[in-house]
Structure formats: structure tokens, C-alpha cells
Design a protein around this motif. Structure first.
Motif, mmCIF file in Angstrom:
data_model
loop_
_atom_site.group_PDB
_atom_site.id
_atom_site.type_symbol
_atom_site.label_atom_id
_atom_site.label_comp_id
_atom_site.label_asym_id
_atom_site.label_seq_id
_atom_site.Cartn_x
_atom_site.Cartn_y
_atom_site.Cartn_z
ATOM 1 N N GLY A 163 0.809 -1.221 0.000
ATOM 2 C CA GLY A 163 0.000 0.000 0.000
ATOM 3 C C GLY A 163 0.837 1.262 0.000
ATOM 4 O O GLY A 163 0.459 2.276 -0.601
ATOM 5 N N ALA A 164 1.983 1.193 0.647
ATOM 6 C CA ALA A 164 2.875 2.354 0.716
ATOM 7 C C ALA A 164 3.818 2.439 -0.482
ATOM 8 O O ALA A 164 4.649 3.347 -0.546
ATOM 9 N N GLY A 165 3.715 1.481 -1.402
ATOM 10 C CA GLY A 165 4.553 1.517 -2.593
ATOM 11 C C GLY A 165 5.969 1.034 -2.374
ATOM 12 O O GLY A 165 6.877 1.407 -3.130
ATOM 13 N N GLU A 178 -5.883 -9.728 -2.148
ATOM 14 C CA GLU A 178 -6.844 -8.798 -1.556
ATOM 15 C C GLU A 178 -8.105 -9.502 -1.084
ATOM 16 O O GLU A 178 -9.005 -8.860 -0.540
ATOM 17 N N ARG A 201 -5.949 -6.470 3.283
ATOM 18 C CA ARG A 201 -6.631 -5.225 2.892
ATOM 19 C C ARG A 201 -6.491 -4.151 3.967
ATOM 20 O O ARG A 201 -6.367 -2.969 3.654
ATOM 21 N N LEU A 248 -3.107 -2.737 3.379
ATOM 22 C CA LEU A 248 -3.139 -1.847 2.220
ATOM 23 C C LEU A 248 -3.666 -0.470 2.607
ATOM 24 O O LEU A 248 -3.110 0.567 2.214
ATOM 25 N N ALA A 249 -4.766 -0.461 3.369
ATOM 26 C CA ALA A 249 -5.362 0.810 3.787
ATOM 27 C C ALA A 249 -4.393 1.615 4.646
ATOM 28 O O ALA A 249 -4.251 2.831 4.489
ATOM 29 N N GLY A 300 -1.108 1.424 4.608
ATOM 30 C CA GLY A 300 -0.030 1.893 3.751
ATOM 31 C C GLY A 300 -0.431 3.059 2.869
ATOM 32 O O GLY A 300 0.385 3.936 2.561
ATOM 33 N N ARG A 301 -1.689 3.092 2.464
ATOM 34 C CA ARG A 301 -2.183 4.163 1.599
ATOM 35 C C ARG A 301 -2.703 5.372 2.381
ATOM 36 O O ARG A 301 -3.100 6.374 1.793
ATOM 37 N N GLU A 309 -5.465 5.332 4.162
ATOM 38 C CA GLU A 309 -6.915 5.328 4.023
ATOM 39 C C GLU A 309 -7.581 4.808 5.288
ATOM 40 O O GLU A 309 -6.976 4.093 6.086
ATOM 41 N N ASP A 327 3.948 5.088 11.608
ATOM 42 C CA ASP A 327 3.560 5.089 10.204
ATOM 43 C C ASP A 327 4.451 4.078 9.484
ATOM 44 O O ASP A 327 5.416 3.559 10.050
#
Length: 320
Positions: free
Chosen positions: A195-197, A244, A250, A253-254, A256-257, A259, A302
Motif C-alpha cells: 500500500g505504501a509503494g 486482496e 486489505r 493496504l489501507a 499503507g495508503r 486510508e 507510520d
């Protein structure tokens, strides 16, 4: 007859699969929803799946069949409440745990919770790499059936039959429980990295070193190494950290993004991370990925800081 307590997606998928070869009774806490499922032959959590005629849906626990194994497909953090509430109906039965996790309030595994709430029961565990949607669609799935009693394990293996399911036995309940629980923590870490790339290489590193953490903890608690190398450990880790379809992945992912993740969705790995980190600290175990995942789900870290902490650890020889 096979009985299933818990009409979520996973419990219903299992119940519907076993109904292809045996009558199955399924209980859910919402009596109105269960009556609707019984009448309409559909489950809202499994779109497009028609319930087998041999599957009976009920919201009345007093209708629990008197014979046959009972599968407990309830979330780990509600296992104690459900089994205490229904202790009269479940006492001295053969119970098959289908939850994965560690109880947050006590640090106990599922079988250890049952030892307290239902001490007279025969306990087994069904775990491994599986998504409810795949099972419901009849896709090939292999699972681990763990039970300390070999004769009981063989009897359950013969009873829990579905055309697309293959069950492998083990007597190592502890190892099977820990594999299913701890891989969820690693899935959050991998999701956060993607999620954070941070890339697939970072995910591969987290999966590999996460597996080392799982193995160290399992060994400390008396599990066999080969159990973690099987379906309930490595197999479940591979699935959960790369798809996912996993709620734990998931959630990562959230995170990392940056969200917001739906708080109504049950994510066992978050509670398991907290429980495992607390246990590790109390026993002096070195579980660095678990520690940073706990910081991520509690919003104390983070992803950038978490990864920096892992990369800054002392240089060492690689050990499994």
C-alpha cells in the motif's frame, strides 16, 4: 449430521460444501436472517451461491442436532462468549474450531479457550489457506485438520467430506493454531508495504522473516517445525500475504495508503498482533515484525518509520 455454529461467509461456505455429501445444520445469531436464508436458499455474504437442499438454517440453538461434530465458525474474539453461552448444548461434544487468532484479553489460543469454557469436549481445528468465496464456488482447497486424538482425527477426516476439499491430518494442534493466527499479522505487514509503494521485494522479505518469527514463537510453545512448513503455516501465509481476498492484507493496504478501513469488518490479525506482542514482551521473545504491526494498527507508527526500524536492526546471520 454435521453442525456449524456461525453463519458468516466462512461458516456458511463450509456448511454448504459439506451438505453436498451429508445433512448439515447451520446456526446464526440473527433468527430473522436465518429464516430468510432457509426460505430463499441464498446467503447475503456469498452472492451468487445457492444453498444446498441438505443444508438447514436455524437461529434456534435448542434445535442443535444431538449427534455429530460441531464446527465453531465464529470470530476468535467472540469464541469465549459463544461457547460460554451455549455450554449446555456443546458440553462433551466433538468440536472443530474454525477460527484463527489469539484471544486479546488472555493471550490464549482457541483450544486453550475451549479448555476453560468446555473442558469435557473433544477438540479439533480446521485451518489452512482458504477464502470463503473460493470454498463457496467449489474451487479446489486443501486444509489441515488438527486433533491430538488420532482416532478422532481419522473419524472427522472421514466425515468432513466435500468434492472440492482435501483435508490433511496432524496431531500438532498448537502448531496449526499458531500458523493460522500469526500469518494474519504478517499479512497486515505485507499489505502495508504494498500500500505504501515499497514493492514486491519488500513484501517477499516480510513474508520470509515473518515466517521465521512464526517458527520461533511456535517452537517456544512446543509446536513441531514441520507443521509451520505445511498448509496451516506456510500455505496460509502465502495466500494471505498476496491476495486482496484477505481482510488482514486489505487492512494493511489501507494503512499503507493512509486510508480509513471499515471498522465494521472483522480483522483477526489486529487483535492477534496486540496479543502476540504483549506475550512476546512478557517472555522476552524477539518478534520485530509483530511489534511494528502492533504499532501500525494502534496508529503509533507510520509505515515509513516502521520500515526504518526494521532496516536499522543489528546485522546478523540468517536463521529460520
Amino acid at each position: 449430521m454435521i453442525s456449524v455454529i456461525g453463519a458468516g461467509a466462512f461458516g456458511t461456505a463450509l456448511a454448504n460444501s459439506f451438505a453436498a455429501t451429508s445433512p448439515v445444520w447451520l446456526w446464526g445469531r440473527n433468527a430473522q436472517s436465518m429464516a430468510q436464508m432457509q426460505a430463499e436458499r441464498h446467503c447475503p455474504r456469498l452472492p451468487g451461491v445457492t444453498l444446498d437442499p441438505a443444508l438447514s438454517c436455524s437461529g434456534d440453538i435448542t434445535a442443535l442436532p444431538a449427534e455429530g461434530p460441531v464446527l465453531l465458525a465464529v470470530p476468535m474474539q467472540t469464541l469465549r462468549e459463544v461457547t460460554t453461552r451455549f455450554a449446555g448444548a456443546l458440553a462433551k461434544r466433538t468440536l472443530v474450531l474454525c477460527c484463527k487468532g489469539i484471544e486479546l484479553s488472555t493471550g490464549l489460543r482457541p483450544s486453550e479457550v475451549l479448555a476453560q469454557t468446555l473442558p469435557g469436549a473433544t477438540v479439533a481445528l480446521l485451518t489452512g489457506p482458504s477464502f470463503a468465496a473460493d470454498i463457496a464456488r467449489g474451487l479446489p482447497t486443501a486444509l489441515t485438520l488438527a486433533c491430538a486424538d488420532r482416532a478422532e482425527a481419522e473419524a472427522l477426516q472421514a466425515q468432513l467430506i466435500a468434492p472440492h476439499l482435501r483435508l490433511y491430518r496432524t496431531s500438532d494442534v498448537t502448531g496449526a493454531e499458531l500458523g493460522g493466527a500469526l500469518k494474519n499479522v504478517m499479512a497486515i505487514a505485507c499489505g502495508a508495504a504494498i500500500g505504501a509503494g515499497l514493492g514486491d521485494s519488500a513484501r517477499a522479505a516480510l513474508m520470509t522473516r515473518g515466517y521465521a518469527e512464526m517458527s520461533r514463537m511456535a517452537a517456544a510453545l512446543g509446536a513441531r517445525p514441520e507443521t509451520l512448513a505445511g498448509l496451516s503455516g506456510f500455505g496460509d501465509l502465502a495466500l494471505t500475504c498476496t491476495s486482496e481476498g484477505s481482510r488482514n492484507y486489505r487492512l494493511g493496504l489501507a494503512i499503507g495508503r493512509g486510508e480509513v478501513f471499515d471498522p465494521a469488518v472483522t480483522v483477526e490479525g489486529a487483535a492477534t498482533a496486540r496479543a502476540t506482542d504483549a506475550l512476546a514482551r512478557s517472555r522476552g521473545w524477539d518478534l520485530p515484525i509483530t511489534a511494528v504491526v502492533t504499532g501500525l494498527v494502534d496508529a503509533r507508527l507510520d509505515v515509513k518509520t516502521a520500515m526504518a526500524q526494521l532496516l536499522a536492526r543489528p546485522l546478523k546471520e540468517e536463521t529460520p
